[in-house]
Design a protein around this motif. Structure first.
Motif, PDB file in Angstrom:
ATOM      1  N   ARG A   1       0.825  -1.199   0.000  1.00 53.06           N
ATOM      2  CA  ARG A   1       0.000   0.000   0.000  1.00 53.06           C
ATOM      3  C   ARG A   1       0.864   1.256   0.000  1.00 53.06           C
ATOM      4  O   ARG A   1       1.985   1.242   0.487  1.00 53.06           O
ATOM      5  CB  ARG A   1      -0.915   0.011   1.234  1.00 53.06           C
ATOM      6  CG  ARG A   1      -1.885  -1.155   1.260  1.00 53.06           C
ATOM      7  CD  ARG A   1      -2.618  -1.247   2.585  1.00 53.06           C
ATOM      8  NE  ARG A   1      -3.481  -2.437   2.617  1.00 53.06           N
ATOM      9  CZ  ARG A   1      -3.889  -3.042   3.712  1.00 53.06           C
ATOM     10  NH1 ARG A   1      -3.501  -2.574   4.893  1.00 53.06           N
ATOM     11  NH2 ARG A   1      -4.659  -4.110   3.635  1.00 53.06           N
ATOM     12  N   ASP A   2       0.309   2.326  -0.533  1.00 52.47           N
ATOM     13  CA  ASP A   2       1.029   3.595  -0.543  1.00 52.47           C
ATOM     14  C   ASP A   2       1.226   4.104   0.887  1.00 52.47           C
ATOM     15  O   ASP A   2       0.360   3.917   1.740  1.00 52.47           O
ATOM     16  CB  ASP A   2       0.250   4.643  -1.332  1.00 52.47           C
ATOM     17  CG  ASP A   2       0.045   4.250  -2.792  1.00 52.47           C
ATOM     18  OD1 ASP A   2       0.680   3.278  -3.237  1.00 52.47           O
ATOM     19  OD2 ASP A   2      -0.747   4.930  -3.471  1.00 52.47           O
TER      20      ASP A   2
ATOM     21  N   THR B   1      -0.023  10.083  -4.959  1.00 52.40           N
ATOM     22  CA  THR B   1      -1.080   9.270  -5.554  1.00 52.40           C
ATOM     23  C   THR B   1      -2.483   9.749  -5.229  1.00 52.40           C
ATOM     24  O   THR B   1      -3.415   9.523  -5.994  1.00 52.40           O
ATOM     25  CB  THR B   1      -0.958   7.802  -5.090  1.00 52.40           C
ATOM     26  OG1 THR B   1      -0.986   7.754  -3.653  1.00 52.40           O
ATOM     27  CG2 THR B   1       0.344   7.187  -5.600  1.00 52.40           C
TER      28      THR B   1
ATOM     29  N   LYS C   1       5.610   6.056  -3.568  1.00 55.12           N
ATOM     30  CA  LYS C   1       4.177   6.255  -3.753  1.00 55.12           C
ATOM     31  C   LYS C   1       3.582   6.620  -2.392  1.00 55.12           C
ATOM     32  O   LYS C   1       3.732   5.862  -1.434  1.00 55.12           O
ATOM     33  CB  LYS C   1       3.506   4.993  -4.311  1.00 55.12           C
ATOM     34  CG  LYS C   1       4.002   4.596  -5.698  1.00 55.12           C
ATOM     35  CD  LYS C   1       3.322   3.319  -6.188  1.00 55.12           C
ATOM     36  CE  LYS C   1       1.883   3.570  -6.565  1.00 55.12           C
ATOM     37  NZ  LYS C   1       1.235   2.350  -7.132  1.00 55.12           N
ATOM     38  N   TYR C   2       2.918   7.766  -2.340  1.00 56.76           N
ATOM     39  CA  TYR C   2       2.392   8.220  -1.050  1.00 56.76           C
ATOM     40  C   TYR C   2       1.147   9.076  -1.250  1.00 56.76           C
ATOM     41  O   TYR C   2       0.973   9.743  -2.276  1.00 56.76           O
ATOM     42  CB  TYR C   2       3.448   9.014  -0.279  1.00 56.76           C
ATOM     43  CG  TYR C   2       3.864  10.317  -0.938  1.00 56.76           C
ATOM     44  CD1 TYR C   2       3.298  11.536  -0.554  1.00 56.76           C
ATOM     45  CD2 TYR C   2       4.823  10.340  -1.947  1.00 56.76           C
ATOM     46  CE1 TYR C   2       3.681  12.723  -1.149  1.00 56.76           C
ATOM     47  CE2 TYR C   2       5.203  11.522  -2.555  1.00 56.76           C
ATOM     48  CZ  TYR C   2       4.631  12.715  -2.148  1.00 56.76           C
ATOM     49  OH  TYR C   2       5.003  13.893  -2.756  1.00 56.76           O
ATOM     50  N   SER C   3       0.292   9.036  -0.239  1.00 53.17           N
ATOM     51  CA  SER C   3      -0.865   9.919  -0.157  1.00 53.17           C
ATOM     52  C   SER C   3      -0.565  11.002   0.870  1.00 53.17           C
ATOM     53  O   SER C   3       0.217  10.788   1.800  1.00 53.17           O
ATOM     54  CB  SER C   3      -2.104   9.144   0.297  1.00 53.17           C
ATOM     55  OG  SER C   3      -2.376   8.050  -0.550  1.00 53.17           O
TER      56      SER C   3
END
Length: 273
Positions: A32-33, A125, A100-102
């Protein structure tokens, strides 16, 4: 079991940035991000630790001390502008190798997230915008008044008790008040004044059409930070934005309705909380 891993500092965007890390990359989190949580105007990272714990159960989570707050760098020559804060987040993710990150931003942190996303940084993302102030040039003022911040910070700098903080935050629990009394003095008044001015001078609405990643707007049911007409305007500027309101909550949403706050994410980040 706690998901807290450690607190640390990283040199990014030319300053020392302090953060707290929760969760890590083992198990299901590996696929997961990551999540970068950016708090509001007078909220050091530690005050969002309880949210970091929950996010960390599903995601590799980093809670930032925004420049001039908590243990991050502060000085009388530091740039406290929205642009500098937004670049901090982008360069923080780069420095830690987050591919990849929120970004989850609350209040001022949501405005920082919007400005950061405008440049479409590599690796970003999705965005969660939690009750962002919609003030700006030619718009209605942010409903909280500056003396609330200045007076409470002055009290904290002298040294104060949780009970002393109660008049400023009457609905908070004893534990929440103790944490605020302990940490509020770490908020540099110069940073808070600059950010408060920025609430009224920076035009985040102009940023919204440039955002290319999925976004979730989470508003409080109580309070007047985001009215229904504000939601409609944001939908027009950022087509496809998901919107939700958290029942029974004021601006400090997870303080008022913690479980409702987590439910409001749904599966937006990639797993339910």
């Amino acid at each position: 079991m706690s998901t807290y891993l450690y607190g640390a500092n990283v040199h990014a965007n030319g300053i020392r940035q302090h953060y707290l890390r929760y969760g890590g990359t083992d198990g299901a989190r590996a696929g997961r991000d990551a999540v970068v949580l950016v708090p509001g105007i007078t909220s050091p990272a530690i005050t969002w630790g309880f949210v970091g714990e929950r996010l960390g159960s599903q995601f590799d989570t980093y809670v930032l001390d925004v420049r001039g707050r908590g243990l991050s760098e502060a000085s009388d020559t530091l740039d406290y502008s929205l642009d500098a804060q937004a670049t901090d987040v982008i360069e923080f993710a780069k420095a830690l190798g987050l591919n990849k990150y929120s970004i989850v931003g609350h209040s001022m942190g949501a405005r920082i997230a919007i400005r950061a996303a405008r440049s479409n940084p590599a690796g970003l993302t999705r965005l969660v915008l939690v009750d962002p102030p919609v003030s700006g040039p030619g718009r209605r003022a942010y409903p909280s008044k500056l003396p609330w911040y200045v007076d409470s910070m002055a009290l904290a700098r002298k040294g104060c008790s949780a009970e002393d903080m109660r008049s400023f935050c009457p609905t908070w629990t004893d534990e929440q008040l103790k944490l605020r009394a302990e940490w509020l003095h770490t908020c540099d008044e110069r940073a808070i004044l600059a950010s408060f001015d920025g609430f009224h001078d920076d035009d985040i609405h102009a940023d919204l059409p440039h955002i290319k990643v999925p976004a979730l707007l989470m508003a409080a049911e109580r309070g007047d930070v985001i009215l229904e007409e504000d939601v409609a305007e944001i939908r027009g500027l950022l087509p496809g934005v998901e919107t939700t309101r958290v029942p029974g909550a004021g601006h400090m949403i997870p303080w008022d309705n913690e479980e409702g706050f987590y439910r409001a994410f749904g599966g937006f980040l990639g797993a339910e909380l």
